[in-house]
Design a protein around this motif. Structure first.
Motif, short mmCIF file in Angstrom:
data_model
loop_
_atom_site.label_atom_id
_atom_site.label_comp_id
_atom_site.label_asym_id
_atom_site.label_seq_id
_atom_site.Cartn_x
_atom_site.Cartn_y
_atom_site.Cartn_z
N THR A 1 0.82 -1.22 0.00
CA THR A 1 0.00 0.00 0.00
C THR A 1 0.85 1.27 0.00
OG1 THR A 1 -0.15 -0.08 2.40
CG2 THR A 1 -1.94 -1.10 1.16
N LEU A 2 2.18 1.13 0.04
CA LEU A 2 3.06 2.30 0.02
C LEU A 2 3.23 2.74 -1.42
CD1 LEU A 2 4.86 4.22 1.64
CD2 LEU A 2 6.75 2.64 1.26
N ARG A 3 2.95 4.03 -1.67
CA ARG A 3 3.01 4.53 -3.05
C ARG A 3 3.96 5.72 -3.15
NH1 ARG A 3 -0.61 1.94 -5.92
NH2 ARG A 3 -0.66 3.46 -7.61
N ARG A 4 4.50 5.90 -4.35
CA ARG A 4 5.47 6.95 -4.63
C ARG A 4 4.81 8.28 -4.94
NH1 ARG A 4 8.57 4.54 -9.40
NH2 ARG A 4 7.79 2.58 -8.67
N GLY A 5 5.55 9.34 -4.74
CA GLY A 5 5.15 10.66 -5.21
C GLY A 5 4.08 11.33 -4.36
N LYS A 6 3.85 12.58 -4.68
CA LYS A 6 2.82 13.34 -3.98
C LYS A 6 1.46 12.75 -4.32
CE LYS A 6 3.61 18.00 -2.65
NZ LYS A 6 4.03 19.31 -3.02
N GLU A 7 0.63 12.61 -3.35
CA GLU A 7 -0.71 12.05 -3.52
C GLU A 7 -0.70 10.58 -3.95
OE1 GLU A 7 -3.18 14.07 -2.55
OE2 GLU A 7 -1.72 15.67 -2.33
N GLY A 8 0.49 9.95 -4.01
CA GLY A 8 0.58 8.52 -4.31
C GLY A 8 0.25 8.13 -5.74
N HIS A 9 0.48 9.04 -6.70
CA HIS A 9 0.16 8.73 -8.09
C HIS A 9 1.32 8.08 -8.84
CE1 HIS A 9 -3.74 10.50 -7.86
NE2 HIS A 9 -3.27 11.66 -7.47
#
Length: 85
Positions: A36-44
């Motif tokens: 569930t860990l996502r990259r970038g701002k806002e996880g996009h």
């Protein structure tokens, strides 16, 4: 017979990273493991797969919360981004 020694713990003033920062990184690593860990701002930016990147994200989140974490290395992207804004 093995002798047991009490492990010497560093006092809070000597610690490089606070215990709270360690907990934040642990939480981040768990999010990576669950996917569930996502990259970038806002996880996009997509899922984070690399362990090193997950640690960097955890330290960055700890810095944002104001926990005791040393500043990023001088040549890193996050420090450049801060100077440009």
């Amino acid at each position: 017979m093995a002798t047991t020694r009490k492990a010497r713990t560093k006092s809070s003033s000597q610690r490089r990273y606070s215990r709270a920062a360690g907990k934040t990184v642990e939480r981040t690593m768990r999010r990576r493991k669950h996917g569930t860990l996502r990259r970038g701002k806002e996880g996009h930016g997509g899922k984070v797969k690399s362990r090193a990147q997950a640690i960097a994200i955890g330290l960055s989140e700890a810095r944002e919360k104001g926990e005791k974490v040393p500043p990023p290395p001088r040549g890193s992207a996050s420090s450049r981004r801060k100077r440009s804004t």
